[in-house]
Write a protein that holds these residues in place. Structure first.
Motif, PDB file in Angstrom:
ATOM      1  N   GLN A  44       0.820  -1.200   0.000  1.00 39.18           N
ATOM      2  CA  GLN A  44       0.000   0.000   0.000  1.00 39.18           C
ATOM      3  C   GLN A  44       0.866   1.266   0.000  1.00 39.18           C
ATOM      4  O   GLN A  44       0.505   2.255  -0.624  1.00 39.18           O
ATOM      5  N   SER A  64      -8.331   8.366  -0.053  1.00 37.69           N
ATOM      6  CA  SER A  64      -8.678   6.979   0.280  1.00 37.69           C
ATOM      7  C   SER A  64      -7.431   6.089   0.294  1.00 37.69           C
ATOM      8  O   SER A  64      -7.334   5.175   1.111  1.00 37.69           O
ATOM      9  N   LYS A  68      -6.278   4.012   3.559  1.00 37.65           N
ATOM     10  CA  LYS A  68      -6.024   2.563   3.560  1.00 37.65           C
ATOM     11  C   LYS A  68      -4.635   2.254   4.119  1.00 37.65           C
ATOM     12  O   LYS A  68      -4.464   1.335   4.922  1.00 37.65           O
ATOM     13  N   GLN A  72      -3.799   0.241   7.601  1.00 37.84           N
ATOM     14  CA  GLN A  72      -2.937  -0.941   7.596  1.00 37.84           C
ATOM     15  C   GLN A  72      -1.774  -0.747   8.551  1.00 37.84           C
ATOM     16  O   GLN A  72      -1.362  -1.668   9.247  1.00 37.84           O
TER      17      GLN A  72
END
Length: 110
Positions: A44, A64, A68, A72
């Protein structure tokens, strides 16, 4: 008669042991692996950058994507007790990296 009682006791005892071990196996299967969570976080973070040197931000960087990656990071942070020293250092650099990313994103949005 005594052998029947002993055999019945052994069967009950083994059944209890198997039931107890089965419950432990299920609990350990649901616990996320720190290594897999760290790998997912790394992927990510790579998505946030245009190059492999982590210098240029990705063109399609969005809030977004940052959310995310931050979520995480929080998951990995909860599992930090299972990480090695090198992985903990990496997690620290990721925390700093995400803070910079958020600041750059806010600045670019202005």
């Amino acid at each position: 008669m005594k052998t029947t009682i002993k055999a019945g006791g052994a069967i009950i005892l083994s059944g209890l042991l198997l039931a107890g071990c089965g419950g432990q196996a299920k609990a350990s299967q649901t616990k996320p692996s720190s290594a897999s969570q760290l790998t997912l976080m790394t992927k990510q973070i790579k998505n946030l950058y245009a190059d492999s040197k982590y210098e240029m931000l990705a063109k399609g960087l969005s809030k977004s994507m940052l959310t995310k990656a931050d979520n995480q990071k929080a998951k990995v942070y909860k599992l930090r007790g299972d990480l090695s020293k090198a992985q903990k250092r990496f997690l620290g650099s990721i925390k700093n990296n995400l803070l910079l990313q958020k600041k750059f994103f806010q600045f670019r949005a202005c």
